[in-house]
Scaffold this motif. Structure first.
Motif, short mmCIF file in Angstrom:
data_model
loop_
_atom_site.label_atom_id
_atom_site.label_comp_id
_atom_site.label_asym_id
_atom_site.label_seq_id
_atom_site.Cartn_x
_atom_site.Cartn_y
_atom_site.Cartn_z
N VAL A 1 0.81 -1.23 0.00
CA VAL A 1 0.00 0.00 0.00
C VAL A 1 0.84 1.28 0.00
N SER A 2 2.14 1.18 0.30
CA SER A 2 2.97 2.39 0.39
C SER A 2 3.63 2.66 -0.97
N LYS A 3 2.96 3.48 -1.78
CA LYS A 3 3.43 3.73 -3.14
C LYS A 3 4.07 5.11 -3.32
N THR A 4 3.90 5.99 -2.35
CA THR A 4 4.51 7.32 -2.44
C THR A 4 5.51 7.50 -1.32
N ALA A 5 6.35 8.51 -1.44
CA ALA A 5 7.37 8.75 -0.43
C ALA A 5 6.76 8.99 0.94
N SER A 6 5.72 9.83 1.00
CA SER A 6 5.12 10.13 2.30
C SER A 6 4.35 8.93 2.84
N ALA A 7 3.74 8.14 1.96
CA ALA A 7 3.02 6.95 2.42
C ALA A 7 3.98 5.97 3.08
N TYR A 8 5.18 5.83 2.54
CA TYR A 8 6.16 4.91 3.10
C TYR A 8 6.84 5.51 4.33
N MET A 9 7.20 6.78 4.26
CA MET A 9 8.05 7.38 5.29
C MET A 9 7.29 7.86 6.52
N ILE A 10 6.07 8.38 6.33
CA ILE A 10 5.28 8.87 7.47
C ILE A 10 3.84 8.37 7.38
N GLY A 11 3.65 7.19 6.78
CA GLY A 11 2.33 6.58 6.75
C GLY A 11 1.29 7.37 6.01
N GLY A 12 1.72 8.22 5.07
CA GLY A 12 0.78 9.04 4.32
C GLY A 12 0.03 10.04 5.18
N ARG A 13 0.58 10.36 6.36
CA ARG A 13 -0.10 11.21 7.35
C ARG A 13 -1.49 10.67 7.68
N GLN A 14 -1.62 9.35 7.72
CA GLN A 14 -2.93 8.73 7.93
C GLN A 14 -2.90 7.63 8.99
N ILE A 15 -1.94 7.65 9.92
CA ILE A 15 -1.89 6.63 10.96
C ILE A 15 -3.15 6.75 11.84
N PRO A 16 -3.95 5.67 11.99
CA PRO A 16 -5.18 5.75 12.77
C PRO A 16 -4.92 6.02 14.26
N MET A 17 -5.96 6.47 14.93
CA MET A 17 -5.82 6.94 16.30
C MET A 17 -5.32 5.86 17.26
N ILE A 18 -5.99 4.73 17.34
CA ILE A 18 -5.61 3.70 18.31
C ILE A 18 -4.24 3.13 17.97
N ILE A 19 -3.91 3.06 16.68
CA ILE A 19 -2.61 2.52 16.28
C ILE A 19 -1.49 3.45 16.76
N LEU B 1 -0.88 3.26 20.69
CA LEU B 1 -0.11 2.10 21.13
C LEU B 1 1.31 2.11 20.57
N ALA B 2 1.45 2.51 19.29
CA ALA B 2 2.77 2.48 18.66
C ALA B 2 3.71 3.50 19.30
N ALA B 3 3.23 4.71 19.54
CA ALA B 3 4.07 5.74 20.15
C ALA B 3 4.45 5.35 21.58
N THR B 4 3.54 4.70 22.28
CA THR B 4 3.84 4.24 23.63
C THR B 4 4.92 3.17 23.60
N ALA B 5 4.79 2.22 22.67
CA ALA B 5 5.81 1.17 22.55
C ALA B 5 7.17 1.75 22.21
N THR B 6 7.21 2.74 21.33
CA THR B 6 8.47 3.37 20.95
C THR B 6 9.13 4.08 22.12
N SER C 1 3.86 -0.10 8.54
CA SER C 1 4.04 -1.46 9.05
C SER C 1 4.54 -1.43 10.49
N ILE C 2 5.45 -0.52 10.79
CA ILE C 2 5.99 -0.41 12.14
C ILE C 2 4.88 -0.08 13.13
N ALA C 3 3.97 0.81 12.74
CA ALA C 3 2.88 1.20 13.63
C ALA C 3 2.00 0.00 13.99
N TRP C 4 1.66 -0.83 13.00
CA TRP C 4 0.80 -1.98 13.26
C TRP C 4 1.53 -3.03 14.10
N VAL C 5 2.81 -3.22 13.87
CA VAL C 5 3.55 -4.18 14.68
C VAL C 5 3.72 -3.65 16.11
#
Length: 629
Positions: free
Chosen positions: A28-46, A49-54, A178-182
């Motif tokens: 699904v990551s076909k553009t630079a921003s989609a790959y590098m910053i999730g297309g600025r579309q990282i969902p709320m719950i993801i 949890l992801a920022a907390t894990a980091t 991918s990192i956010a979901w993991v």
């Protein structure tokens, strides 16, 4: 099944999950921003949890209880980083999201270079990011290999490489999405693993009624801050005018928290801020996920591991802080639960390594390769270069970790302190502090030099007399000295070297827009005035010089006074964070403000050069406003 069999079963399922999201992200990551910053579309719950894990690495899982075992409750104040890390996000995350949305920033180098009008800021960010991604991440990977060896017998180096390969795969394949979901899974596993191990320790020593008097009978050095009421006479618990040694006085605890605050000031968290669909997750991550849930695990169950381990040290043969968690798992947890806890520890380590590798590779791809070497690079080329840099960062880090573990720990420690120094730049960008371009650059360099000189672990390897004369001078952590010197130098140099009229106008436009869109309402203004009093008082008594009162202040439920003091100020801190994030509006934006940010854009940083999109030939290097350089 045996513990080893359960570990292999769970780790294979865990790896399958990681690989799936790596492949899914690549699709699904076909553009630079989609790959590098999730297309600025990282969902709320993801994001929550992801920022907390980091924020909370494998050190939280293994190193933190080990150091409580070694140093006692004076070190357990480090658990307050469940508040001090997200407090940094409270001050900066929302405003960084607004700036990324308006101006199209992808990397922190974009933001700093545009605001301060100097490419030197971009290069300093690259240096800090590489320290984080290469060395701080490798600490996690080599530690995960050591833990894997404890339960499976796989050689440490082999296990580290195997685990690193899985991380690099989903990082390089799918990018930040991918990192956010993991990380979502890793966050849950991290917290549950800490709680489960603490519960097994408590059960194995006969419950709290049996453990509490044994803890109370420990040497007082494990139950007090050195100095102050109830501690050794003739010493100060507030500050001691020494150098070259680590003494957990109130000032050392406070300034050590400064170092950990640097985690959410680091370049990686700037990119996490850019990646969000909107700012709604910020207050929930800061006040609830981090402060409440991780705090619950650390203030109760991590402390149980550390102090409970001290009580049974001779019985279990615990000889060093590194032994604590492996010994507790081995002696007190049965097969499945031992494997569950081990995978939780591995998840904690990898949840930190993955985003730092990803953001480091993105910064290299955007701020070096695309900015200076291939300004015509399209989306695909930038993605593949970012993948190549991710592999390279991991390989270099693993080589260093295998060849020189001492250098790795040294540079990993530098990374968090350097993250704190990003306050020098962030205070100008987000709040308009009177710091100019030259001042920001010189202030950061001065802060970096100060951190190196005042950190005894670093300065000892460079010039030993520095360590004995300046190391942790006056029991103030190197991050504290670095931040003080960096801000003073930045301010003074800014007075001497003003910027051009063009750069001043650019900064004025940014400050005016931020002040307008993020203007607090009347209720928020009242809460902010209250927080100007509450937050400094909390810092002073919870994690600062006033914490020495806790040596003999009060007790409940048979908790030692200092432990009871920590729990009470953690509970007060939850309320404080709720007030800061929601009532004072430091992390909150209303729907009208979010909609305005969506439409009120002024893109100055392009994902690809405009000519590269159209296939034209006019695609030379661009300046920060999108014009020809």
């Amino acid at each position: 099944m045996s513990t080893e069999a359960w570990v292999w079963t769970l780790v294979v399922l865990y790896w399958a999950y990681c690989i799936y999201w790596g492949i899914r992200g690549a699709i699904v990551s076909k553009t630079a921003s989609a790959y590098m910053i999730g297309g600025r579309q990282i969902p709320m719950i993801i994001f929550i949890l992801a920022a907390t894990a980091t924020s909370f690495s494998g050190w939280t899982f293994i190193g933190h209880p080990g150091l409580i075992w070694r140093d006692g409750l004076s070190y357990a104040f480090a658990s307050f980083y469940v508040l001090t890390i997200p407090i940094t996000g409270t001050w900066f995350a929302k405003r960084q999201w607004l700036l990324g949305k308006r101006y199209g920033f992808i990397t922190p180098g974009d933001m700093y270079a545009y605001y301060y009008g100097t490419e030197w800021m971009r290069w300093l960010v690259v240096i800090v990011a590489i320290l984080y991604s290469s060395f701080y991440s490798a600490v996690q990977l080599i530690a995960s290999g050591a833990l894997f060896h404890e339960v499976t017998g796989v050689p440490v180096v082999t296990g580290s490489i195997l685990l690193a390969a899985i991380v690099v795969f989903y990082v390089a394949a799918g990018g930040l999405r991918s990192i956010a979901w993991v990380d979502m899974l890793q966050c849950v596993w991290l917290v549950l693993g800490i709680i489960v191990l603490g519960m097994f320790v408590l059960h194995s020593v006969g419950g709290w009624d049996s453990l509490a008097p044994k803890i109370a009978a420990l040497d007082p050095k494990y139950l007090t801050i050195p100095g102050g009421p109830g501690a050794k006479p003739g010493t100060s618990g507030i500050i001691q005018f020494t150098s070259g040694t680590t003494i957990w006085t109130g000032m050392m605890i406070l300034t050590y928290m400064f170092s950990l605050m640097g985690i959410q000031a680091s370049p990686a968290f700037t990119m996490w801020s850019f990646s969000n669909k909107n700012p709604r997750p910020f207050p929930w991550q800061q006040a609830i996920a981090s402060t409440f849930f991780v705090g619950f695990a650390l203030f109760l169950f991590t402390a149980l591991q550390g102090l409970g381990g001290r009580v049974v040290s001779q019985e279990l043969g615990i000889l060093s802080d590194r032994d604590l968690v492996p010994k507790l798992i081995h002696h007190y947890t049965p097969g499945f639960w031992a494997a569950f806890i081990v995978i939780g520890a591995l998840a904690a380590m990898q949840s930190t390594a993955a985003p730092y590798i990803a953001t480091g590779s993105t910064i290299l791809a955007r701020d070096v390769y695309f900015r200076y070497l291939r300004p015509r690079a399209g989306h695909g080329e930038q993605i593949w270069m970012s993948r190549a840099f991710a592999v390279a960062i991991a390989c270099v880090a693993m080589v260093i970790s295998i060849k020189s573990s001492a250098a790795l720990v040294m540079l990993g420690g530098l990374a968090t302190a350097f993250g704190t120094l990003m306050y020098v730049g962030l205070l100008g960008v987000c709040y308009g502090w009177p710091i100019k371009g030259v001042g920001a650059v010189v202030g950061l360099i001065a802060g970096i030099a100060t951190v190196i000189a005042t950190d005894p672990n670093i300065s000892r390897s460079i010039y030993p007399p520095l360590a004995s004369n300046l190391g942790y001078l006056w029991t103030i952590h190197s991050a504290g000295w670095g931040l003080i010197v960096g801000l003073i130098v930045a301010y003074v140099v800014s007075k001497v070297f003003p910027d051009s009229r063009e750069i001043e106008e650019r900064r004025r436009e940014i400050r005016t827009w931020l002040a307008d869109i993020d203007r607090p309402n009347e209720s928020q203004k009242k809460w902010r005035k209250a927080m100007w009093v509450v937050v400094p008082l909390w810092y002073f008594f919870a994690i600062g010089p006033g914490a020495v009162i806790g040596n003999s202040a009060f007790s409940f439920m048979n908790f030692p006074p200092l432990w009871a003091w920590q729990i009470v100020w953690w509970l007060i801190g939850i309320v404080m964070m709720w007030a800061m994030c929601f009532k004072a509006g430091l992390s909150f934006l209303g729907e009208a403000q979010i909609q305005r940010a969506e439409r009120d854009t002024k893109i100055v940083v392009h994902e690809v050069a405009p000519a590269a999109i159209s296939g034209g030939s006019d695609a030379g290097p661009r300046d920060d406003r999108g014009g020809r350089a």
